[in-house]
Design an enzyme around this catalytic site. Structure first.
Site, mmCIF file in Angstrom:
data_model
loop_
_atom_site.group_PDB
_atom_site.id
_atom_site.type_symbol
_atom_site.label_atom_id
_atom_site.label_comp_id
_atom_site.label_asym_id
_atom_site.label_seq_id
_atom_site.Cartn_x
_atom_site.Cartn_y
_atom_site.Cartn_z
ATOM 1 N N GLN A 155 0.807 -1.230 0.000
ATOM 2 C CA GLN A 155 0.000 0.000 0.000
ATOM 3 C C GLN A 155 0.842 1.283 0.000
ATOM 4 O O GLN A 155 0.533 2.223 -0.717
ATOM 5 C CB GLN A 155 -0.931 -0.006 1.219
ATOM 6 C CG GLN A 155 -1.908 1.153 1.253
ATOM 7 C CD GLN A 155 -2.869 1.046 2.423
ATOM 8 O OE1 GLN A 155 -3.823 0.284 2.386
ATOM 9 N NE2 GLN A 155 -2.622 1.820 3.474
ATOM 10 N N GLU A 199 -3.351 9.255 -1.671
ATOM 11 C CA GLU A 199 -2.573 10.089 -0.733
ATOM 12 C C GLU A 199 -1.493 10.905 -1.420
ATOM 13 O O GLU A 199 -0.578 11.410 -0.776
ATOM 14 C CB GLU A 199 -1.959 9.204 0.357
ATOM 15 C CG GLU A 199 -3.014 8.547 1.245
ATOM 16 C CD GLU A 199 -2.419 7.726 2.378
ATOM 17 O OE1 GLU A 199 -1.185 7.510 2.390
ATOM 18 O OE2 GLU A 199 -3.199 7.286 3.240
ATOM 19 N N ASP A 235 4.134 0.591 4.689
ATOM 20 C CA ASP A 235 2.873 0.128 5.276
ATOM 21 C C ASP A 235 2.388 -1.037 4.428
ATOM 22 O O ASP A 235 1.940 -0.843 3.284
ATOM 23 C CB ASP A 235 1.825 1.257 5.291
ATOM 24 C CG ASP A 235 0.519 0.816 5.950
ATOM 25 O OD1 ASP A 235 0.434 -0.354 6.379
ATOM 26 O OD2 ASP A 235 -0.413 1.645 6.030
ATOM 27 N N GLU A 280 4.655 -0.862 9.064
ATOM 28 C CA GLU A 280 3.285 -0.808 9.604
ATOM 29 C C GLU A 280 2.487 -2.029 9.161
ATOM 30 O O GLU A 280 2.580 -2.458 7.999
ATOM 31 C CB GLU A 280 2.632 0.488 9.082
ATOM 32 C CG GLU A 280 1.250 0.774 9.635
ATOM 33 C CD GLU A 280 0.715 2.110 9.092
ATOM 34 O OE1 GLU A 280 1.521 3.058 8.881
ATOM 35 O OE2 GLU A 280 -0.504 2.214 8.868
ATOM 36 N N LYS A 331 -5.084 7.590 14.825
ATOM 37 C CA LYS A 331 -6.018 8.243 13.897
ATOM 38 C C LYS A 331 -7.279 8.512 14.698
ATOM 39 O O LYS A 331 -7.978 7.574 15.092
ATOM 40 C CB LYS A 331 -6.366 7.298 12.737
ATOM 41 C CG LYS A 331 -5.225 6.972 11.783
ATOM 42 C CD LYS A 331 -5.643 5.828 10.834
ATOM 43 C CE LYS A 331 -4.649 5.613 9.713
ATOM 44 N NZ LYS A 331 -4.899 4.338 8.987
ATOM 45 N N ARG A 360 -5.829 10.131 7.051
ATOM 46 C CA ARG A 360 -6.507 9.021 6.378
ATOM 47 C C ARG A 360 -6.368 9.238 4.873
ATOM 48 O O ARG A 360 -6.037 10.334 4.415
ATOM 49 C CB ARG A 360 -8.016 8.972 6.728
ATOM 50 C CG ARG A 360 -8.368 8.812 8.174
ATOM 51 C CD ARG A 360 -7.741 7.625 8.848
ATOM 52 N NE ARG A 360 -7.968 6.320 8.273
ATOM 53 C CZ ARG A 360 -8.752 5.370 8.782
ATOM 54 N NH1 ARG A 360 -9.438 5.619 9.884
ATOM 55 N NH2 ARG A 360 -8.850 4.177 8.221
ATOM 56 N N SER A 361 -6.662 8.187 4.104
ATOM 57 C CA SER A 361 -6.544 8.362 2.648
ATOM 58 C C SER A 361 -7.614 9.319 2.113
ATOM 59 O O SER A 361 -7.387 10.044 1.149
ATOM 60 C CB SER A 361 -6.595 7.006 1.942
ATOM 61 O OG SER A 361 -7.722 6.279 2.362
ATOM 62 N N LYS A 382 2.338 11.163 9.986
ATOM 63 C CA LYS A 382 2.189 10.503 8.691
ATOM 64 C C LYS A 382 1.084 11.243 7.952
ATOM 65 O O LYS A 382 -0.091 11.125 8.318
ATOM 66 C CB LYS A 382 1.812 9.037 8.949
ATOM 67 C CG LYS A 382 1.788 8.151 7.743
ATOM 68 C CD LYS A 382 1.344 6.742 8.130
ATOM 69 C CE LYS A 382 1.350 5.831 6.924
ATOM 70 N NZ LYS A 382 0.265 4.831 6.978
HETATM 71 P P1 PGA Z 1 -6.666 4.464 5.139
HETATM 72 O O1 PGA Z 1 -5.149 4.051 4.931
HETATM 73 O O2 PGA Z 1 -6.748 5.850 5.590
HETATM 74 O O3 PGA Z 1 -7.181 4.226 3.758
HETATM 75 O O4 PGA Z 1 -7.226 3.491 6.141
HETATM 76 C C1 PGA Z 1 -4.110 4.566 5.636
HETATM 77 C C2 PGA Z 1 -3.328 3.486 6.291
HETATM 78 O O5 PGA Z 1 -3.606 2.280 6.141
HETATM 79 O O6 PGA Z 1 -2.396 3.815 7.005
HETATM 80 ZN ZN ZN Z 2 -1.956 1.625 7.631
#
Ligand code: PGA
Ligand code: ZN
Length: 415
Positions: A155, A199, A235, A280, A331, A360-361, A382
Site C-alpha cells: 500500500q 494520498e 505500510d 506498519e 487516527k 486518512r486516505s 504521517k
Molecule cells: P486508510 O489508509 O486511511 O485508507 O485506512 C491509511 C493506512 O492504512 O495507514
Molecule cells: Zn496503515
C-alpha cells in the site's frame, strides 16, 4: 471558562469526493471552530463506524436533534464533550451516531476553544513543554487499496528525513524525494502518466521489488544515503492482503501467496535489506503473536500497529502485554473523539510504544492533526508529501514555528 454558544453540522465532501460530516462550534458567541471528518479506504474491522447504516444524513439528523445538549459546555475539555456524546451513543464503535460526528464535534470544539483562549490547540491538550516537531513520514509511492490495477500490492512506500535538524529541512527532503522519484519512474516507463494514488504518492505500473529499486535510485540521485539523511518505511496494510479462509496473504498483482511464516520472513527481510526505520501492519489485524515475533527480532525498527490497534486503548494495552508493537498509529476517527485518542496516547506512552499520528486516505483540508502530533509527543506525523489536503497539515507545522514553544525535532534514537 469558555462556553459553547452555538453549534451546527452539515454534509460536505472529502478529498475522494465522498460525503462526510463537518461541524461548526462557536464559543462565547464569537470564537469559531470547524472540523470535518476524514475516512479510510483500508479500514480496520474494529474501527469506529463512520456513519450509522452508512448513512451520513442519518448521523446528521441524530446530531441535530441532540445538538442543544452541547450548549454551555466548556469546549476546551475533551472529556465533557465525550461524556455528553456518550450519553447519546454508548455503543462501542459509535454505531448509533457515527464516528464522523464524534470526530468533527470534538475537534471543532477544541478548535474554537483555542481561538477563544488565544493559544494553539496543542498547548491546550498538553499544557507543559517539551514540545517537539514530529518527523514527517511521507508516502512517495503506493498501490494496494489506494491506487488502481498495475500498481504494487504494497500500500505505501514511505520516507522519513531522519537527518533533518529542523522541520523545514525535513519537509524539503521529502519534497525532493517525491519529485526525484517521479523523474526516475518516467525514465524507466515512457508511458508513465504521473498518476498518483489517494494520498498523493506516485502510482506507477511496477511490482513491489521494482518500486523499491526505483526508490533506491531516487535516494542516490538526490545525493542522500539510507540511514543518514533519509530512512525508509513501509505500510504493508496486511489485512487487505489476508485471506481468512485460505489463511494466506495474496499479493495478487505480483502473483505471489505467502503463509503466515512466509509473511513474517518477508517482513524481517524487508527491514534488514532496506534498513527500514518503520514497518506498519506487517501481518493482519488479529495476529498479535506474529507482530510480537517481528517486533522482537527488529528492535531498531518501529514495528507499528494500525489496523491491529485501531487507536483503541484496550487493544494497545493488549499489544503492550504481548509485546506486539513498538509503534502505534493514532487516527482520531478510528476511535471516535479527541478524548478517546488522548486516552490511547496515554496508554502508548505509559507502555513505551511510540506514537505516529496519521492522516486518512480520504482527507479534509483541516490541519488539526499537526497539533495532535505535537501534543501526543508523536515521533512522526504521517500525512503524505503532496496534495492540498496533505500539505495543509505540513504547512501548519511551519506556522507553529512562530510560537517559539517548540524546540527541534522528536528524538528518534530510541526507536
Ligand atoms: P486508510 O489508509 O486511511 O485508507 O485506512 C491509511 C493506512 O492504512 O495507514
Ligand atoms: Zn496503515
Amino acid at each position: 471558562m469558555p462556553s459553547i454558544t452555538a453549534i451546527k453540522g452539515r454534509i460536505v465532501y472529502n478529498s475522494r469526493g465522498s460525503k462526510t460530516i463537518e461541524i461548526d462550534v462557536i464559543t462565547d458567541k464569537k470564537f469559531f471552530g470547524r472540523a470535518s471528518a476524514p475516512s479510510g479506504a483500508s479500514v480496520g474491522k474494529q474501527e469506529a463506524q463512520s456513519f450509522p447504516d452508512d448513512n451520513p444524513k442519518k448521523a446528521l439528523e441524530l446530531f441535530t436533534t441532540n445538538s442543544k445538549k452541547f450548549i454551555g459546555l466548556d469546549p476546551a475539555d475533551p472529556k465533557i464533550i465525550f461524556d455528553v456524546l456518550r450519553s447519546i451513543d454508548n455503543t462501542e464503535r459509535y454505531t448509533k451516531i457515527g464516528g464522523a460526528i464524534a470526530y468533527a464535534l470534538s475537534i471543532a470544539a477544541i478548535d474554537s476553544a483555542a481561538k477563544s483562549l488565544d493559544v494553539p490547540i496543542f498547548k491546550l491538550l498538553k499544557p507543559r513543554k517539551p514540545y517537539k516537531f514530529p518527523f514527517p513520514l511521507g508516502n512517495i509511492l503506493g498501490g494496494g487499496a489506494h491506487a488502481g490495477p498495475g500498481t504494487p500490492d504494497i500500500q505505501e512506500f514511505l520516507v522519513c528525513p531522519i537527518g533533518a535538524e529542523s522541520i523545514i529541512e525535513a519537509l524539503e527532503i521529502n519534497f525532493e524525494m517525491h519529485k526525484e522519484l517521479g523523474k526516475v519512474i518516467e525514465s524507466i516507463d515512457k508511458r508513465f502518466t504521473y498518476g498518483r494514488g489517494d494520498e498523493g504518492a506516485w502510482a506507477p505500473n511496477v511490482n513491489n521489488d521494482q518500486a523499491l529499486e526505483l526508490i533506491d535510485k531516487a535516494i542516490k540521485n538526490c545525493g542522500f544515503s539510507l540511514g543518514k539523511e533519509i530512512s525508509l518505511g513501509i505500510d504493508l496494510a496486511s489485512s487487505s492482503l489476508w485471506n481468512e479462509k485460505k489463511k494466506e496473504y495474496g499479493y495478487v498483482r505480483q502473483g505471489i501467496k505467502r503463509n503466515t511464516q512466509e509473511q513474517i520472513d518477508f517482513a524481517n527481510d524487508l527491514i534488514k535489506k532496506y534498513n527500514l526505520i518503520y514497518l506498519e501492519d506487517p501481518v493482519h489485524e488479529e495476529d498479535f503473536e506474529s507482530m510480537a515475533a517481528i517486533t522482537k527480532r527488529n528492535p531498531k525498527c518501529l514495528v507499528t500497529g494500525d489496523d491491529i490497534l485501531v487507536t483503541n486503548t484496550s487493544r494497545v494495552k493488549e499489544a503492550a502485554r504481548s509485546k506486539s508493537c513498538s509503534g502505534a498509529i493514532l487516527k482520531v476517527n478510528q476511535t471516535g473523539t479527541l478524548y478517546d485518542s488522548m486516552k490511547f496516547a496515554d496508554a502508548c506512552t505509559i507502555n513505551n510504544i511510540k506514537i505516529i499520528t496519521s492522516h486518512r486516505s480520504g482527507e479534509s483540508s483541516d490541519a488539526h492533526i499537526a497539533h495532535i502530533a505535537i501534543a501526543t509527543d508523536s515521533k512522526m506525523l504521517k500525512s503524505g508529501v503532496i496534495g492540498g489536503e496533505r500539505i495543509a497539515k505540513l504547512n501548519e507545522l511551519l506556522r507553529l514555528r512562530e510560537y517559539d514553544l517548540i524546540e527541534g525535532m522528536a528524538d528518534l534514537s530510541t526507536a
